[in-house]
Design an enzyme around this catalytic site. Structure first.
Site, PDB file in Angstrom:
ATOM      1  N   HIS A   1       9.198  -3.989   3.454  1.00 42.12           N
ATOM      2  CA  HIS A   1       8.725  -3.452   4.726  1.00 42.12           C
ATOM      3  C   HIS A   1       8.312  -4.633   5.586  1.00 42.12           C
ATOM      4  O   HIS A   1       7.476  -5.431   5.188  1.00 42.12           O
ATOM      5  CB  HIS A   1       7.528  -2.522   4.501  1.00 42.12           C
ATOM      6  CG  HIS A   1       7.016  -1.934   5.764  1.00 42.12           C
ATOM      7  ND1 HIS A   1       7.307  -0.653   6.171  1.00 42.12           N
ATOM      8  CD2 HIS A   1       6.251  -2.457   6.755  1.00 42.12           C
ATOM      9  CE1 HIS A   1       6.731  -0.414   7.331  1.00 42.12           C
ATOM     10  NE2 HIS A   1       6.079  -1.495   7.713  1.00 42.12           N
ATOM     11  N   CYS A   2       8.937  -4.774   6.715  1.00 42.65           N
ATOM     12  CA  CYS A   2       8.672  -5.940   7.551  1.00 42.65           C
ATOM     13  C   CYS A   2       7.807  -5.546   8.745  1.00 42.65           C
ATOM     14  O   CYS A   2       8.271  -4.826   9.629  1.00 42.65           O
ATOM     15  CB  CYS A   2       9.988  -6.523   8.045  1.00 42.65           C
ATOM     16  SG  CYS A   2       9.774  -8.059   8.962  1.00 42.65           S
ATOM     17  N   PRO A   3       6.565  -5.982   8.798  1.00 44.02           N
ATOM     18  CA  PRO A   3       5.733  -5.639   9.952  1.00 44.02           C
ATOM     19  C   PRO A   3       6.256  -6.278  11.236  1.00 44.02           C
ATOM     20  O   PRO A   3       6.042  -5.755  12.321  1.00 44.02           O
ATOM     21  CB  PRO A   3       4.347  -6.197   9.608  1.00 44.02           C
ATOM     22  CG  PRO A   3       4.434  -6.776   8.257  1.00 44.02           C
ATOM     23  CD  PRO A   3       5.851  -6.809   7.827  1.00 44.02           C
TER      24      PRO A   3
ATOM     25  N   GLY B   1       8.563  -3.992  12.479  1.00 41.66           N
ATOM     26  CA  GLY B   1       7.977  -2.668  12.587  1.00 41.66           C
ATOM     27  C   GLY B   1       8.761  -1.592  11.887  1.00 41.66           C
ATOM     28  O   GLY B   1       8.813  -0.453  12.342  1.00 41.66           O
TER      29      GLY B   1
END
Lengths: 143, 491
Positions: free
Chosen positions: B189-191, B194
């Site tokens: 999950h890549c912040p 997003g």
């Protein structure tokens, strides 16, 4: 004497008896394949050959959709070069095959399954997790 | 005439389809039909009527966007004029092309469905439960964790049961606790974008970081060139004074280069060995686990692996975001002969299901631990592992062996969830680069700011994936057919 049939009456003639779920077969990896094992609930409804043939055809179609062919490679490269805008005008290969699968399922339902009181649900409506086969129980009153 | 007579003999009684007067205008609905994205169970945000799908916390994504836009804006405004004049006008052209490509791939990564697996329908879940109960043969207490073993290409792979989604996860899928969805071929999950990175948007993500590396190096190199050339003419300090923006650009690019280029290198390695970040961190296919441990998904050579990851067929979204939620209409007869429309099957079944007590919502569910709320808030605090180099990952919880206690939350069953955070934080010292990761002390990474309300849909309608099936029309067709019957009766 007027015979009245209401739609509710008609509905009661056909009711869902059970649902059978054909799960995915992951022995070949993450490719979309379904198990060809014949479920026991369907033994009285349809013969094994017919069922296995349906599943096998579906498996072949899904394999075709996910195949790493030169066609998909070219499509991928073209898409990358056009910044994926090309998919606004044309369908991906996968989508084309999914349409083929939908047609095949519809045809199978019409010819093979519906006359036996069964209904295949297109796996795409179940997120490609299962093939759902609904068994209908015929409780129609003879007219 | 004959038809008319027979109609008079059989009077069809009117049926209210929606407990309202049957002769209502055909398209006026009692309750407005909801689209599926409005009823989506995961923690995602949708824009543009379901076309755009992002994670819940998108603050860091906007930061990424701002950084890119501002740096490139400054470059084009202040440096390009000089460079075009002194060197060649091709520089701004290439810069512009790179910038557009970066932006395009970023938006594509952020807005696409990463490959979310829709949750099981109640019937499916009940069926699975039944199978598991039969297999276990035990009742009365919580059954042990549910796993299925499958042999793929000679390697034994454990498929875990997801308690939230009520499915056995396909191999390489994982449950993202931030988005509360199972994602196919889950990478991380890549912040910064997003969104989760999974099967459907991995190639866009890779293109994004690759092109961003080129862009950063490009800007860095040419801003330095600008400063050098200009200081030949005017002197160093006055060159800096004339274009202060260049200094900012150099600083941003300098720090970005290390992290982004390192990350691109890491993902190039992952692609060429056909692994996901998740698998790499857990060392699933590492030879350290055993002599016979190898990656069953790899095609054997680097070229095929790369082609498969980047140019392979792109599956469509499995969650039908823009379709309509099936209203639970309690009546109707299903024609037993064939289906007239693609997509008709589902609505038929839901209608039939409502009519049968057998398929009522299951009453006895296994104890489900929804770990979603707890995970989302405690993300940064649980950092316990970090990769060396540019890629800091923050797994939630410890990887549990499959035979752990029954108190599984979906997150634990999902094992380690790497959260991808670059050290694109200018105030921290640079981490040492390492071609392969080794575990360092946990480092703080700016946690994604909570819940920014990103309510405004973006101007352009970026059609990520056109809606594929349309069960909505089936319902209206159905209504019409009922009304048609009613109309016939009134002859």
């Amino acid at each position: 004497m007027a015979e009245t049939h209401s739609l509710q009456d008609m509905r009661q003639q056909v009711a869902v008896a059970a649902k059978v779920f054909i799960q995915r077969d992951y022995t070949n990896g993450t490719m979309c394949q379904f198990q060809t094992k014949f479920p026991s609930d369907l033994e009285t409804k349809i013969d094994k050959q017919q069922f296995e043939e349906t599943i096998r055809t579906l498996n072949n179609l899904y394999a075709e959709a996910e195949k790493l062919s030169s066609q998909s490679f070219i499509e991928g490269c073209l898409a990358c070069l056009t910044a994926y805008t090309v998919f606004l005008c044309m369908e991906t290969h996968y989508e084309k095959v999914l349409k083929k699968i939908a047609k095949y399922i519809q045809e199978q339902n019409e010819k093979v399954y519906a006359p036996r009181g069964l209904l295949l649900t297109d796996p795409i409506e179940r997120g490609l997790r299962v093939i759902e086969i609904t068994i209908y129980e015929d409780r129609s009153f003879s007219r | 005439m004959h038809i008319g007579e027979s109609m008079r003999e059989c009077e069809y009684s009117q049926i209210s389809t929606r407990s309202s007067t049957p002769m209502e205008t055909p398209h006026k609905k009692r309750s407005p039909k909801r689209k599926k994205w409005e009823a989506f169970p995961g923690r995602n945000k949708f824009y543009c009527d379901g076309r755009i799908m992002m994670a819940k916390q998108t603050g860091v994504f906007y930061l990424t966007l701002v950084l890119i836009l501002v740096t490139c804006g400054l470059f084009f405004t202040f440096d390009c004029q000089y460079l075009a004049k002194e060197l060649t006008p091709i520089i701004p052209v290439i810069g512009g092309a790179l910038f557009l490509f970066v932006l395009g791939t970023l938006l594509r990564t952020s807005f696409s469905d990463p490959g979310v697996l829709p949750r099981a329908t109640p019937d499916e879940a009940a069926d699975l439960e039944r199978q598991i109960d039969v297999a276990n043969g035990s009742t009365g207490y919580r059954p042990p964790p549910r796993t299925k073993e499958v042999v793929i290409n000679g390697q034994t792979v454990k498929l875990k049961y997801c308690f939230t989604c009520k499915i056995f996860r396909p191999p390489r899928a994982s449950h993202c606790s931030l988005c509360d969805n199972c994602v196919e071929r889950f990478d991380h999950h890549c912040p910064w974008v997003g969104n989760c990175v999974g099967r459907r948007n991995y190639r866009f993500f890779y293109m994004f970081i690759l092109s961003l590396s080129f862009l950063t190096i490009f800007i860095f190199a040419f801003v330095i060139t600008h400063i050098i050339l200009s200081s030949h003419q005017k002197g160093f300090l006055s060159a800096l004074k004339d274009s202060p923006a260049s200094v900012l650009e150099v600083v941003v690019c300098f720090f970005s280069v290390w992290s982004i280029v390192g990350l691109s290198g890491f993902h190039t390695y992952l692609i060429s060995s056909n692994q996901t970040t998740n698998e790499d961190i857990k060392g699933s296919w590492s030879s350290k686990r055993g002599k016979d441990n190898y990656n069953p998904y790899s095609y054997g050579n680097i070229f095929t692996n790369c082609c498969a990851a980047l140019c392979g067929p792109l599956p469509p979204s499995l969650i039908d975001r823009r379709g309509y939620v099936e209203a639970d209409a309690p009546q109707l007869a299903a024609p037993t002969n064939g289906i007239t429309m693609y997509g008709a099957t589902q609505s038929q079944q839901s209608h039939m299901a409502a009519a049968t007590p057998l398929l009522q919502q299951q009453t006895s569910e296994p104890v489900i631990i929804t770990s979603s709320t707890e995970n989302g808030t405690s993300l940064p605090a649980r950092a316990s592992l970090t990769l060396g180099g540019p890629c800091s990952t923050f797994p939630l919880g410890q990887p549990t062996p499959p035979t752990s206690t029954p108190s599984l939350s979906c997150q634990e069953a999902a094992d380690v969830l790497p959260i991808h955070g670059h050290t694109l934080n200018h105030t921290y010292p640079l981490q040492e680069q390492a071609p392969h990761h080794h575990y360092l002390t946990p480092e703080e990474v700016p946690s994604p700011p909570g819940m920014l309300h990103c309510g405004s849909p973006l101007g352009h309608s970026h059609t990520v994936q056109a809606g594929f099936y349309n069960p909505a029309s089936q319902d209206s067709l159905h209504e019409d057919s009922v009304r048609g019957l009613v109309k016939l009766s009134s002859v």
